[in-house]
Write a protein that holds these residues in place. Structure first.
Motif, PDB file in Angstrom:
ATOM      1  N   SER A 125      -2.227   0.423   7.002  1.00 23.55           N
ATOM      2  CA  SER A 125      -3.652   0.353   6.710  1.00 23.55           C
ATOM      3  C   SER A 125      -4.109   1.586   5.939  1.00 23.55           C
ATOM      4  CB  SER A 125      -4.457   0.245   8.007  1.00 23.55           C
ATOM      5  OG  SER A 125      -4.305   1.436   8.765  1.00 23.55           O
ATOM      6  N   GLU A 126      -5.299   1.507   5.366  1.00 21.28           N
ATOM      7  CA  GLU A 126      -5.861   2.662   4.657  1.00 21.28           C
ATOM      8  C   GLU A 126      -6.040   3.844   5.605  1.00 21.28           C
ATOM      9  OE1 GLU A 126      -9.656   3.842   1.775  1.00 21.28           O
ATOM     10  OE2 GLU A 126      -9.474   1.809   2.606  1.00 21.28           O
ATOM     11  N   ASP A 127      -6.436   3.560   6.845  1.00 18.28           N
ATOM     12  CA  ASP A 127      -6.620   4.633   7.825  1.00 18.28           C
ATOM     13  C   ASP A 127      -5.306   5.357   8.105  1.00 18.28           C
ATOM     14  OD1 ASP A 127      -9.299   4.135   8.060  1.00 18.28           O
ATOM     15  OD2 ASP A 127      -9.128   2.901   9.858  1.00 18.28           O
ATOM     16  N   ARG A 128      -4.209   4.601   8.214  1.00 14.74           N
ATOM     17  CA  ARG A 128      -2.900   5.224   8.462  1.00 14.74           C
ATOM     18  C   ARG A 128      -2.452   6.035   7.253  1.00 14.74           C
ATOM     19  NH1 ARG A 128       2.001   2.062  10.762  1.00 14.74           N
ATOM     20  NH2 ARG A 128       2.518   4.163  11.459  1.00 14.74           N
ATOM     21  N   CYS A 169       0.842  -1.199   0.000  1.00 19.40           N
ATOM     22  CA  CYS A 169       0.000   0.000   0.000  1.00 19.40           C
ATOM     23  C   CYS A 169       0.877   1.248   0.000  1.00 19.40           C
ATOM     24  CB  CYS A 169      -0.922   0.022   1.215  1.00 19.40           C
ATOM     25  SG  CYS A 169      -2.198  -1.260   1.168  1.00 19.40           S
ATOM     26  N   ALA A 218       0.843  -4.112   3.510  1.00 20.88           N
ATOM     27  CA  ALA A 218      -0.556  -3.829   3.824  1.00 20.88           C
ATOM     28  C   ALA A 218      -0.907  -4.168   5.275  1.00 20.88           C
ATOM     29  CB  ALA A 218      -1.462  -4.595   2.866  1.00 20.88           C
ATOM     30  N   TYR A 219      -0.281  -5.194   5.836  1.00 27.87           N
ATOM     31  CA  TYR A 219      -0.639  -5.576   7.203  1.00 27.87           C
ATOM     32  C   TYR A 219      -0.206  -4.525   8.226  1.00 27.87           C
ATOM     33  CZ  TYR A 219       4.201  -6.890   8.358  1.00 27.87           C
ATOM     34  OH  TYR A 219       5.553  -6.872   8.610  1.00 27.87           O
TER      35      TYR A 219
END
Length: 231
Positions: free
Chosen positions: A213-216, A186, A209-210
């Motif tokens: 995250s999208e939020d980070r 990501c 990705a682990y």
């Protein structure tokens, strides 16, 4: 040699469309001047030390690269993830410089690597924040033929969806890649503008990705990244 570490005469002849005798003469000249070296064991060729010297000379003469070095180091220190500087060349993203974190599992350095623009955060920013003419050129040369490569299940390949996505990138001023280029990777990117307000390059932060995250990406990383790009 941009894609291969070593090449033989036959392969070089085929790629260049030249007779082997011509290739031998070219290689002999380049080897004499230090740009090419030959393996004594395999008779194959690789880049010589003069190419490294040339690369360093290029870097010294580029204000962008010298200005970005400290910013990349700071960005990786803040986020704990890999950071890269990229530009758009021929509808692909070229990674000019990068900084890797101390994690054992991290995004590998992509310096010197070319990747498709449509599925990378850097590429989306470089296209989405550029002029309409740049996107029109991309549309005419890439979208129409051969089309967008589907590298993962998340890659956007539909023309209308892709350009709608780019419009969002242009409005927001940043772009994300949520496992669109490579599964498990990501990334978030932000544009760097020149003194005339034109997109010059882009900065990115990426990680597994682990851990990323999208939020980070949309929270702390985006804020730190935009600050770095402004610097």
């Amino acid at each position: 040699f941009s894609e291969d570490d070593e090449l033989g005469v036959s392969e070089l002849s085929r790629r260049l469309g030249l007779h082997k005798n011509n290739v031998f003469r070219l290689l002999a000249t380049l080897e004499e001047r230090g740009y090419i070296e030959q393996s004594a064991s395999s008779d194959r060729y690789w880049l010589g030390v003069r190419c490294l010297e040339l690369g360093r000379s290029y870097a010294r003469g580029r204000t962008l690269l010298s200005s970005a070095r400290a910013v990349l180091e700071d960005l990786t220190e803040q986020t704990g993830e890999s950071s890269h500087l990229g530009v758009l060349r021929g509808f692909e993203v070229v990674h000019l410089d990068g900084e890797s974190p101390r994690h054992l599992v991290a995004t590998v350095s992509r310096v010197g690597m070319r990747l498709p623009a449509h599925c990378t955060a850097l590429g989306k920013v470089l296209l989405g924040c550029s002029s309409d003419s740049a996107r029109e050129e991309f549309d005419g040369n890439v979208m129409r033929s051969p089309g967008l490569e589907k590298r993962t299940e998340n890659t956007i390949v539909d023309r209308d969806k892709f350009f709608e996505h780019l419009r969002g990138v242009g409005v927001q001023g940043f772009g994300v890649d949520l496992e669109e280029c490579e599964a498990g990777l990501c990334c978030v990117a932000a544009p760097i503008f020149d003194h005339e307000g034109q997109v010059l390059a882009a900065l990115s932060v990426s990680g597994p990705a682990y851990r990323v995250s999208e939020d980070r990406l949309l929270g702390e990383f985006r804020s730190q990244l935009v600050d770095a790009a402004n610097r």
